[in-house]
Each structure stands twice: as structure tokens, then as C-alpha cells.
Scaffold this motif. Structure first.
Motif, PDB file in Angstrom:
ATOM      1  N   ASP A 187      13.439  -4.032 -15.495  1.00  0.00           N
ATOM      2  CA  ASP A 187      13.391  -2.087 -16.136  1.00  0.00           C
ATOM      3  C   ASP A 187      12.841  -1.787 -15.423  1.00  0.00           C
ATOM      4  O   ASP A 187      11.316  -1.648 -14.326  1.00  0.00           O
ATOM      5  CB  ASP A 187      11.882  -2.967 -17.243  1.00  0.00           C
ATOM      6  CG  ASP A 187      11.348  -1.398 -17.474  1.00  0.00           C
ATOM      7  OD1 ASP A 187      11.770  -0.653 -17.325  1.00  0.00           O
ATOM      8  OD2 ASP A 187      10.821  -1.736 -18.909  1.00  0.00           O
ATOM      9  N   ASN A 188      13.835  -1.033 -14.698  1.00  0.00           N
ATOM     10  CA  ASN A 188      13.541   0.254 -13.613  1.00  0.00           C
ATOM     11  C   ASN A 188      13.087   1.346 -13.908  1.00  0.00           C
ATOM     12  O   ASN A 188      12.560   1.873 -12.921  1.00  0.00           O
ATOM     13  CB  ASN A 188      14.624   0.769 -13.271  1.00  0.00           C
ATOM     14  CG  ASN A 188      15.761  -0.085 -12.784  1.00  0.00           C
ATOM     15  OD1 ASN A 188      15.065  -1.158 -12.335  1.00  0.00           O
ATOM     16  ND2 ASN A 188      16.746  -0.147 -12.279  1.00  0.00           N
ATOM     17  N   SER A 189      12.146   1.496 -15.157  1.00  0.00           N
ATOM     18  CA  SER A 189      11.125   2.675 -15.447  1.00  0.00           C
ATOM     19  C   SER A 189       9.723   1.827 -14.979  1.00  0.00           C
ATOM     20  O   SER A 189       8.554   3.099 -15.331  1.00  0.00           O
ATOM     21  CB  SER A 189      10.772   2.364 -17.695  1.00  0.00           C
ATOM     22  OG  SER A 189      10.636   1.396 -17.728  1.00  0.00           O
ATOM     23  N   ILE A 190       9.249   0.262 -15.490  1.00  0.00           N
ATOM     24  CA  ILE A 190       7.837   0.043 -14.665  1.00  0.00           C
ATOM     25  C   ILE A 190       8.292  -0.983 -13.430  1.00  0.00           C
ATOM     26  O   ILE A 190       7.399  -0.895 -12.853  1.00  0.00           O
ATOM     27  CB  ILE A 190       7.496  -0.697 -15.347  1.00  0.00           C
ATOM     28  CG1 ILE A 190       8.663  -2.086 -16.306  1.00  0.00           C
ATOM     29  CG2 ILE A 190       6.970  -0.013 -16.613  1.00  0.00           C
ATOM     30  CD1 ILE A 190       7.958  -2.187 -17.182  1.00  0.00           C
ATOM     31  N   SER A 191       9.534  -0.876 -13.030  1.00  0.00           N
ATOM     32  CA  SER A 191       9.562  -1.868 -11.644  1.00  0.00           C
ATOM     33  C   SER A 191       9.629  -1.406 -10.432  1.00  0.00           C
ATOM     34  O   SER A 191      10.303  -0.767  -9.676  1.00  0.00           O
ATOM     35  CB  SER A 191      10.367  -3.533 -11.879  1.00  0.00           C
ATOM     36  OG  SER A 191      10.485  -4.302 -11.084  1.00  0.00           O
ATOM     37  N   LEU A 192       8.529  -1.830  -9.724  1.00  0.00           N
ATOM     38  CA  LEU A 192       8.699  -1.402  -8.059  1.00  0.00           C
ATOM     39  C   LEU A 192       9.513  -2.285  -7.115  1.00  0.00           C
ATOM     40  O   LEU A 192       9.087  -2.171  -5.542  1.00  0.00           O
ATOM     41  CB  LEU A 192       7.113  -1.153  -7.634  1.00  0.00           C
ATOM     42  CG  LEU A 192       6.832   0.193  -8.525  1.00  0.00           C
ATOM     43  CD1 LEU A 192       5.136   0.497  -7.955  1.00  0.00           C
ATOM     44  CD2 LEU A 192       7.500   2.011  -8.776  1.00  0.00           C
ATOM     45  N   ILE A 193       9.191  -2.903  -7.484  1.00  0.00           N
ATOM     46  CA  ILE A 193       9.832  -4.997  -6.772  1.00  0.00           C
ATOM     47  C   ILE A 193      10.790  -4.093  -5.593  1.00  0.00           C
ATOM     48  O   ILE A 193      10.796  -4.078  -4.980  1.00  0.00           O
ATOM     49  CB  ILE A 193      10.525  -5.913  -7.526  1.00  0.00           C
ATOM     50  CG1 ILE A 193       9.195  -6.274  -7.949  1.00  0.00           C
ATOM     51  CG2 ILE A 193      11.208  -6.824  -7.068  1.00  0.00           C
ATOM     52  CD1 ILE A 193       9.646  -7.432  -9.326  1.00  0.00           C
ATOM     53  N   ASN A 194      12.386  -3.695  -6.332  1.00  0.00           N
ATOM     54  CA  ASN A 194      13.252  -3.154  -5.157  1.00  0.00           C
ATOM     55  C   ASN A 194      12.641  -2.499  -4.159  1.00  0.00           C
ATOM     56  O   ASN A 194      12.699  -2.727  -2.789  1.00  0.00           O
ATOM     57  CB  ASN A 194      14.297  -2.853  -6.126  1.00  0.00           C
ATOM     58  CG  ASN A 194      15.422  -3.774  -6.629  1.00  0.00           C
ATOM     59  OD1 ASN A 194      14.950  -5.242  -6.234  1.00  0.00           O
ATOM     60  ND2 ASN A 194      16.165  -3.269  -7.296  1.00  0.00           N
ATOM     61  N   GLN A 195      12.143  -1.638  -4.840  1.00  0.00           N
ATOM     62  CA  GLN A 195      10.540  -0.294  -3.758  1.00  0.00           C
ATOM     63  C   GLN A 195      10.678  -0.909  -2.678  1.00  0.00           C
ATOM     64  O   GLN A 195      10.182  -0.665  -1.438  1.00  0.00           O
ATOM     65  CB  GLN A 195      10.780   1.085  -4.524  1.00  0.00           C
ATOM     66  CG  GLN A 195      10.964   1.618  -5.657  1.00  0.00           C
ATOM     67  CD  GLN A 195      10.438   2.891  -6.129  1.00  0.00           C
ATOM     68  OE1 GLN A 195       9.772   3.161  -5.292  1.00  0.00           O
ATOM     69  NE2 GLN A 195      10.851   2.671  -7.520  1.00  0.00           N
ATOM     70  N   GLN A 196       9.826  -1.993  -3.105  1.00  0.00           N
ATOM     71  CA  GLN A 196       8.917  -2.741  -2.210  1.00  0.00           C
ATOM     72  C   GLN A 196       9.611  -2.951  -0.886  1.00  0.00           C
ATOM     73  O   GLN A 196       8.912  -3.102   0.020  1.00  0.00           O
ATOM     74  CB  GLN A 196       8.343  -4.005  -2.807  1.00  0.00           C
ATOM     75  CG  GLN A 196       7.027  -3.776  -3.843  1.00  0.00           C
ATOM     76  CD  GLN A 196       6.009  -4.838  -4.295  1.00  0.00           C
ATOM     77  OE1 GLN A 196       6.884  -5.107  -5.369  1.00  0.00           O
ATOM     78  NE2 GLN A 196       5.520  -5.424  -3.932  1.00  0.00           N
ATOM     79  N   VAL A 197      10.590  -4.439  -1.380  1.00  0.00           N
ATOM     80  CA  VAL A 197      11.816  -4.002  -0.886  1.00  0.00           C
ATOM     81  C   VAL A 197      12.366  -3.431   0.581  1.00  0.00           C
ATOM     82  O   VAL A 197      11.853  -2.457   2.043  1.00  0.00           O
ATOM     83  CB  VAL A 197      12.449  -5.288  -1.250  1.00  0.00           C
ATOM     84  CG1 VAL A 197      13.979  -5.240   0.055  1.00  0.00           C
ATOM     85  CG2 VAL A 197      12.423  -6.693  -2.139  1.00  0.00           C
TER      86      VAL A 197
ATOM     87  N   LEU B 182       0.762  -0.967  -0.112  1.00  0.00           N
ATOM     88  CA  LEU B 182       0.000  -0.137  -0.254  1.00  0.00           C
ATOM     89  C   LEU B 182       0.995   1.292  -0.535  1.00  0.00           C
ATOM     90  O   LEU B 182       1.078   2.235  -1.197  1.00  0.00           O
ATOM     91  CB  LEU B 182      -1.090  -0.097   1.224  1.00  0.00           C
ATOM     92  CG  LEU B 182      -2.081   0.936   0.974  1.00  0.00           C
ATOM     93  CD1 LEU B 182      -3.112   0.511   0.531  1.00  0.00           C
ATOM     94  CD2 LEU B 182      -2.633   0.723   2.083  1.00  0.00           C
ATOM     95  N   PHE B 183       1.592   1.465   1.044  1.00  0.00           N
ATOM     96  CA  PHE B 183       3.056   1.818   0.629  1.00  0.00           C
ATOM     97  C   PHE B 183       3.448   2.615  -0.031  1.00  0.00           C
ATOM     98  O   PHE B 183       3.881   3.975  -0.659  1.00  0.00           O
ATOM     99  CB  PHE B 183       3.585   2.092   2.115  1.00  0.00           C
ATOM    100  CG  PHE B 183       4.706   3.252   2.420  1.00  0.00           C
ATOM    101  CD1 PHE B 183       3.899   4.443   2.774  1.00  0.00           C
ATOM    102  CD2 PHE B 183       6.178   3.376   2.642  1.00  0.00           C
ATOM    103  CE1 PHE B 183       5.398   5.416   3.007  1.00  0.00           C
ATOM    104  CE2 PHE B 183       7.119   3.701   3.432  1.00  0.00           C
ATOM    105  CZ  PHE B 183       6.894   4.604   3.328  1.00  0.00           C
ATOM    106  N   THR B 184       4.030   1.550  -0.753  1.00  0.00           N
ATOM    107  CA  THR B 184       4.893   1.563  -2.493  1.00  0.00           C
ATOM    108  C   THR B 184       3.859   2.247  -3.138  1.00  0.00           C
ATOM    109  O   THR B 184       4.220   3.090  -3.896  1.00  0.00           O
ATOM    110  CB  THR B 184       5.296  -0.311  -2.752  1.00  0.00           C
ATOM    111  OG1 THR B 184       6.338   0.018  -1.206  1.00  0.00           O
ATOM    112  CG2 THR B 184       6.100  -0.091  -3.722  1.00  0.00           C
ATOM    113  N   LEU B 185       2.791   2.059  -3.632  1.00  0.00           N
ATOM    114  CA  LEU B 185       2.110   2.998  -4.119  1.00  0.00           C
ATOM    115  C   LEU B 185       1.420   3.946  -4.052  1.00  0.00           C
ATOM    116  O   LEU B 185       1.175   4.414  -5.042  1.00  0.00           O
ATOM    117  CB  LEU B 185       0.026   1.277  -4.594  1.00  0.00           C
ATOM    118  CG  LEU B 185       0.647  -0.498  -5.290  1.00  0.00           C
ATOM    119  CD1 LEU B 185      -0.650  -1.145  -5.333  1.00  0.00           C
ATOM    120  CD2 LEU B 185       0.929   0.587  -6.697  1.00  0.00           C
ATOM    121  N   ALA B 186       1.179   3.886  -3.151  1.00  0.00           N
ATOM    122  CA  ALA B 186       0.615   5.188  -2.575  1.00  0.00           C
ATOM    123  C   ALA B 186       1.672   6.323  -2.889  1.00  0.00           C
ATOM    124  O   ALA B 186       1.675   7.503  -3.413  1.00  0.00           O
ATOM    125  CB  ALA B 186       0.468   5.160  -0.394  1.00  0.00           C
TER     126      ALA B 186
END
Ligand code: ASP
Length: 340
Positions: free
Chosen positions: A309-319, A150-154
Motif C-alpha cells: 500500500d504505497n499510500s502508507i508503506s515507507l518500506i521501499n523508501q527506507q531501502v 530517522l532520515f525516512t521519518l524526518a
């Protein structure tokens, strides 16, 4: 800061909008600490955080440990393979042992749904002060993951001021093995609470039709839904139709360890139909962010190219966001009476 009423965090079905706001606001403050030159806070000095992971974990256990250390708590980790579990000790007796050593918070992961709730109800019956933080129980719930998602999306939709409002009216797709996913269940409570609409996508055997009613029946113990108005849940069987109009997509691992038998016989077909690949993302009307709670199976639910693809992937930000979210939860549980 708002009042924090939870002694334990077992699932997100009991969270009010205020609770989500409190966690997001606090996590946002913790996330920006390094910018002010602060690497560590004394907030949990003298507190003992114990991680009881009866099931494997990479991200969740380490980020709880790091979160606790960043708040100056003492941390005790339990290793199931070399513990008295191998001599037949039960999870409850293991928990009681660590409580006797003074744990203020027990962070628990187990492959059985509701183990955390059972230990929490023992604590409450005995009048003990320890808090339980559920770090994933079977397919039931994974609240800290739901909150960090939720925090990552917000933060993606509203980088300067992430809040529950940032999600309102957004369409979020969750794709893959919904049936066995505690992450999907926690996200359903969190996202709909913020009035996001969730579009679930997967084959029938991984996504039964009755998931559209998921939020209609809060779990036992919650008499009334604390949220007045929730977003909708819908099901799309075709990824093409699902992706057309969404604002973000979250894909999930095939949770083979929770399947009684293999539910997907043709992995290539599954990847073709449901894999998050650049090819399938062409169905989206606009460029959207991609999320995955990890661990990922590259080439099964998502391609390596999309992950990287850093222009779309939020995976590392989730971590990364997992750390301030877990700091916020540990802080709130150990400072219940001090929050104002
Ligand atoms: N790490 C997440 C969980 O513990 C997702 C997964 O295992 O696929 O539920």
C-alpha cells in the motif's frame, strides 16, 4: 559542515544532536544529487572500503557497496563461507588481514554483540587509522539502520527540509520482537535524541518491562549522555491502545535466530494481536506511515497488503534512503580531518 569527532561508528548512544544533524544534512545532499545530473562523486577516490559480513544480509551489505561506489571508493567484499573462517580464523584476525591490505573503513556485521567494538579497540590500541562501521552486531546495535529510519521519518514529516526538529514531539510506535532487535535499540537512541516519544508494543516475552529504562543507562565507555533532553519511552501491551495516537509505526521481524527457544507458539494469534494489517490500522485516529527494516515475514508481523500500500508503506523508501545515509557515514569517516 560541523565537526565530526567519531573515528568509528559503533552505536548511536554516543551521537550528539549535531552528529544526527550532520548525517541527515549530508544524506539529504547526496540523495538529491541525481536531480542535478550527478550519478557519482570523486570524494572517496583511492579509499578502500571493505565489507566484512559474518552474518547474512541483503539490504545493508549491498547498499554499503553501492554507497561506496557512488563516492568512487574501491570496494572489497568478504565471503565468510569460502574464507579462512572455515579453517578457524577469528573475526579479529580476519579484520587484521583486511587492514593489512589497506582498508580505510571496515564495515562489519556479526551475530555477536560487541565484535565491532572489540576490533575498534584493537585498532585504537595499535594506533591504526582504519575506521570501523558497525553494520549490525547481535542484538546490540545497527546504527546505519537507526539513521536511515530517522532520515525516512524526518523526510516524511518534513519533505522539504528533513532535520532532527522534524521528529520533535512525534509519537512513534515500535511493534514486535523488541527484545532481539538491534534495530529497535538503535532507533530508541536516535528517536529519543530528537525528542520523539517512543511507544513500544509487544508481548511480555518479546518486550520485557525494563525496556522503559533503556535510555537511562548508556553503554560502557559513555560517561555522560550527549543529549540534554530526550523523548520518553513507554510500553503498551495492546496494539489497539498503542496505535490510537501515534504518528508512525515501525514493525519488526520475529528474530528466531536469536531466540534460544521458540517464544511464540501460536503465530496466527501473534499476527492477530500484533500484525500490522489494514484491520489493525483501523485503531489509528489518523492515517499513519508504516515502516519495517526488512527482511519481512509476510503474514507474521505485517500483511502483504500493507507492504504494497504505497499510500502508507515507507518500506521501499527506507531501502532507498539507506544509500545516501551510508554515503554520508563513509564520507564522514574517511574525511574526518577535512570536515570544516
Ligand atoms: N535487517 C535488520 C537487521 O539486520 C532487521 C532484521 O534482520 O530483522 O537487524
Amino acid at each position: 559542515m560541523n565537526n565530526w569527532a567519531h573515528k568509528h561508528v559503533l552505536d548511536l548512544a554516543s551521537f550528539s544532536l549535531e552528529d544526527y544533524s550532520t548525517v541527515i544534512a549530508l544524506a539529504d545532499r547526496f540523495r538529491s544529487l541525481p536531480e542535478t545530473g550527478t550519478r557519482k562523486l570523486p570524494a572517496l577516490q583511492g579509499k578502500l572500503i571493505t565489507t566484512l559480513f559474518f552474518e547474512p544480509s541483503t539490504r545493508t551489505r549491498s547498499s554499503f557497496e553501492l554507497a561506496a561506489k557512488k563516492l568512487s571508493a574501491d570496494v572489497q567484499n568478504f565471503a565468510p563461507q569460502s574464507s579462512a573462517l572455515t579453517k578457524g580464523e577469528s573475526p579479529l584476525d580476519t579484520a587484521i588481514t583486511y587492514m593489512s591490505m589497506g582498508a580505510d573503513v571496515l564495515v562489519i556485521r556479526h551475530n555477536l554483540s560487541n565484535i565491532s567494538a572489540e576490533i575498534a579497540s584493537y585498532i585504537d590500541q595499535e594506533g591504526l587509522n582504519t575506521s570501523i562501521l558497525n553494520a549490525g552486531d547481535g542484538l546490540h546495535s545497527h546504527p546505519s539502520q537507526g539513521l536511515l529510519d530517522l532520515f525516512t521519518l524526518a523526510s516524511f514529516f518534513n519533505p522539504n527540509e528533513p532535520s532532527t526538529k522534524s521528529l520533535s514531539g512525534k509519537n512513534i510506535a515500535i511493534v514486535g520482537d523488541i527484545l532481539h532487535s538491534r534495530v529497535a535499540r538503535s532507533n530508541l537512541w536516535a528517536l529519543t535524541a530528537c525528542e520523539a516519544n517512543v511507544i513500544l508494543c509487544g508481548p511480555q516475552n518479546l518486550l520485557p518491562d525494563d525496556f522503559v529504562q533503556f535510555i537511562d543507562s548508556p553503554p560502557p565507555g559513555i560517561k555522560k549522555d550527549p543529549i540534554n533532553k530526550r523523548g520518553n519511552i513507554s510500553i503498551e501491551r495492546s496494539l489497539k491502545d498503542c496505535l490510537k495516537d501515534v504518528d508512525a509505526v515501525m514493525t519488526l521481524r520475529l528474530q528466531k535466530e536469536r531466540m534460544k527457544k521458540s517464544l511464540i507458539t501460536d503465530i496466527n494469534r501473534y499476527y492477530f494481536d500484533y500484525g500490522i494489517t489494514h484491520e489493525n490500522l483501523k485503531y489509528c485516529r489518523r492515517k499513519i506511515p508504516v515502516m519495517h527494516p526488512g527482511p519481512v515475514n509476510r503474514g507474521i508481523e505485517i500483511s502483504s497488503e500493507v507492504i504494497q500500500d504505497n499510500s502508507i508503506s515507507l518500506i521501499n523508501q527506507q531501502v532507498r534512503n539507506g544509500i545516501p545515509i551510508r554515503m554520508a557515514l563513509l564520507y564522514l569517516l574517511t574525511n574526518r580531518k577535512l570536515t570544516e
